[in-house]
Every structure is written in structure tokens, then in C-alpha cells.
Scaffold this motif. Structure first.
Motif, short mmCIF file in Angstrom:
data_model
loop_
_atom_site.label_atom_id
_atom_site.label_comp_id
_atom_site.label_asym_id
_atom_site.label_seq_id
_atom_site.Cartn_x
_atom_site.Cartn_y
_atom_site.Cartn_z
N ALA A 1 -3.88 -3.96 9.78
CA ALA A 1 -3.34 -3.11 11.17
C ALA A 1 -2.21 -4.18 11.48
CB ALA A 1 -4.34 -3.11 12.07
N ASP A 2 -1.02 -3.41 11.71
CA ASP A 2 -0.04 -4.11 12.40
C ASP A 2 -0.28 -4.64 13.79
OD1 ASP A 2 2.94 -4.83 12.46
OD2 ASP A 2 3.29 -3.14 13.76
N GLY A 3 0.01 -5.81 13.93
CA GLY A 3 -0.04 -6.80 15.29
C GLY A 3 -1.69 -7.05 15.55
N LYS A 4 -2.31 -7.11 14.74
CA LYS A 4 -3.82 -7.23 14.94
C LYS A 4 -4.24 -8.64 14.00
CE LYS A 4 -4.38 -3.31 17.25
NZ LYS A 4 -4.63 -3.33 18.88
N ALA A 5 -5.41 -8.98 14.39
CA ALA A 5 -5.94 -10.26 13.75
C ALA A 5 -6.14 -9.91 12.46
CB ALA A 5 -7.07 -10.66 14.52
N ASP A 6 -6.03 -11.07 11.36
CA ASP A 6 -6.37 -10.76 9.96
C ASP A 6 -7.56 -10.44 9.97
OD1 ASP A 6 -3.88 -11.86 9.27
OD2 ASP A 6 -4.80 -13.67 8.82
N GLY A 7 -7.86 -9.26 9.05
CA GLY A 7 -9.20 -8.46 8.77
C GLY A 7 -9.33 -7.36 9.37
N VAL A 8 -8.55 -7.15 10.69
CA VAL A 8 -8.43 -5.86 11.23
C VAL A 8 -7.60 -4.84 10.46
CG1 VAL A 8 -7.97 -4.61 13.29
CG2 VAL A 8 -8.80 -6.70 13.56
N MET A 9 -8.41 -3.77 9.86
CA MET A 9 -7.93 -2.78 8.95
C MET A 9 -7.65 -1.37 9.38
SD MET A 9 -7.63 -4.89 6.09
CE MET A 9 -7.37 -3.83 4.80
N VAL A 10 -6.87 -0.72 8.95
CA VAL A 10 -6.51 0.44 9.43
C VAL A 10 -6.89 1.53 8.18
CG1 VAL A 10 -4.93 2.29 9.89
CG2 VAL A 10 -4.49 0.26 11.06
N ARG A 11 -7.78 2.52 8.35
CA ARG A 11 -7.90 3.58 7.52
C ARG A 11 -7.12 4.96 7.98
NH1 ARG A 11 -12.21 7.89 5.91
NH2 ARG A 11 -11.83 8.50 7.90
N LEU A 12 -6.07 5.16 7.09
CA LEU A 12 -5.25 6.27 7.25
C LEU A 12 -5.78 7.41 6.53
CD1 LEU A 12 -1.60 5.29 7.29
CD2 LEU A 12 -3.01 6.08 9.39
N ARG A 13 -6.19 8.34 6.99
CA ARG A 13 -6.53 9.86 6.51
C ARG A 13 -5.46 10.51 6.51
NH1 ARG A 13 -12.32 12.34 5.78
NH2 ARG A 13 -12.06 11.04 4.37
N CYS A 14 -4.60 10.86 5.33
CA CYS A 14 -3.30 11.44 5.66
C CYS A 14 -3.33 12.84 5.17
CB CYS A 14 -2.32 10.70 4.60
SG CYS A 14 -1.89 9.09 5.26
N PHE A 15 -2.76 13.70 5.56
CA PHE A 15 -2.48 15.09 5.53
C PHE A 15 -1.25 15.69 5.36
CE2 PHE A 15 -6.50 14.76 7.48
CZ PHE A 15 -7.30 15.67 7.08
N PHE A 16 -0.80 16.33 4.20
CA PHE A 16 0.45 17.14 4.48
C PHE A 16 0.06 18.62 5.14
CE2 PHE A 16 0.35 14.99 0.24
CZ PHE A 16 1.94 14.48 0.30
N ALA A 17 1.26 18.93 5.71
CA ALA A 17 0.82 20.26 6.56
C ALA A 17 2.33 20.74 7.09
CB ALA A 17 0.30 20.30 7.73
N ASP A 18 2.52 22.03 7.21
CA ASP A 18 3.68 22.77 7.56
C ASP A 18 3.74 22.63 9.12
OD1 ASP A 18 4.24 23.45 4.93
OD2 ASP A 18 3.35 25.30 4.90
N GLY A 19 4.79 22.37 9.68
CA GLY A 19 5.18 22.34 11.01
C GLY A 19 6.26 23.10 11.62
N GLN A 20 6.03 23.76 12.83
CA GLN A 20 7.18 24.32 13.36
C GLN A 20 7.68 23.53 14.43
OE1 GLN A 20 5.36 28.37 14.36
NE2 GLN A 20 7.16 28.80 13.10
#
Length: 132
Positions: free
Chosen positions: A72-91
Motif C-alpha cells: 500500500a502506498d504511504g503505509k507501513a511495510d507489510g500493509v498490502m492492498v488487494r485490488l479487485r479490478c473490473f472493466f466496465a463501460d461508463g457514461q
């Protein structure tokens, strides 16, 4: 290990990924955010993108791209981010709102501007030949 669980919207134009930077942050990340209690992945992502970018995602177009984990950006070492990523159409045209200070269309050559989780996704998208 501490993990921050987030959802992210992948949208590409001209072989570049839409990335955003929050007020007070240096690095860009992929737009999205966290679920509210009881909220589904889909509902949370739709809400977050509307709040952050004033774009309306089409629920029927949501397609899971994958899960990515990184420091994770700007967090202590070992703090992880899990990103669940989606494609989608947007208006609508993405416009910075809420905590978003800036948006940019970035590629793999912009690695010095990206958070570690965003860089991991960008490199995967490059391997898929979706971005440069």
C-alpha cells in the motif's frame, strides 16, 4: 499481514489506463474504493466511480479482470492492498470529484508516477497487449 481491500475500474483510451491522484498524495492509483458494510463489489464500484469521477458505469457491462496485491502506498511495510479490478463501460466524461485532485491517462512508461498496486495492474495490462 494487514490487507486493505479495494475495488478498481479499468478503463483504457488510446492504449492508456485512466489513473487518479488524491489530494495530498504524490502517486497515481486506479479509480475505485472500498465497500460500505453490506455492499456488493458491483454496487460499491458503481458508487465509488460516480463519487470520484462523476461517471455512471453500466452494471451489465462489469467484467472481472482479476485480483492484484501489492504494498500500500504511504503505509507501513507489510500493509498490502488487494485490488479487485473490473472493466466496465461508463457514461460521462471523467471529471475529478470528491478526494480526486487530478486524473491522467498513463502507461507502462509512467511507472515512476504510479503506486505499487497500480503499477502491478499496468504491467499486467501491458502483458495482455491492452496498453503501451
Amino acid at each position: 499481514m494487514t490487507q486493505i481491500d479495494k475495488l478498481a475500474w479499468l478503463t483504457i483510451q488510446e492504449r492508456r489506463l485512466l489513473c487518479v491522484r488524491s489530494h495530498g498524495k504524490q502517486r497515481f492509483y486506479i479509480p475505485g474504493g472500498k465497500r460500505d458494510p453490506g455492499e456488493s463489489d458491483e454496487a460499491a464500484l458503481l458508487r465509488e466511480i460516480t463519487e470520484e469521477l462523476t461517471v455512471q458505469l453500466s452494471p451489465a457491462s462489469l467484467r472481472l479482470a482479476g485480483d492484484f496485491r501489492a504494498q500500500a502506498d504511504g503505509k507501513a511495510d507489510g500493509v498490502m492492498v488487494r485490488l479487485r479490478c473490473f472493466f466496465a463501460d461508463g457514461q460521462g466524461s471523467p471529471t475529478p470529484a470528491a478526494e480526486i485532485a487530478e486524473l491522467a491517462w498513463l502507461g507502462s512508461a509512467d511507472e515512476d508516477r504510479l503506486s505499487a498496486p497500480a503499477l502491478l495492474v499496468v504491467m499486467w495490462l501491458r502483458e495482455q497487449n491492452l496498453i503501451d
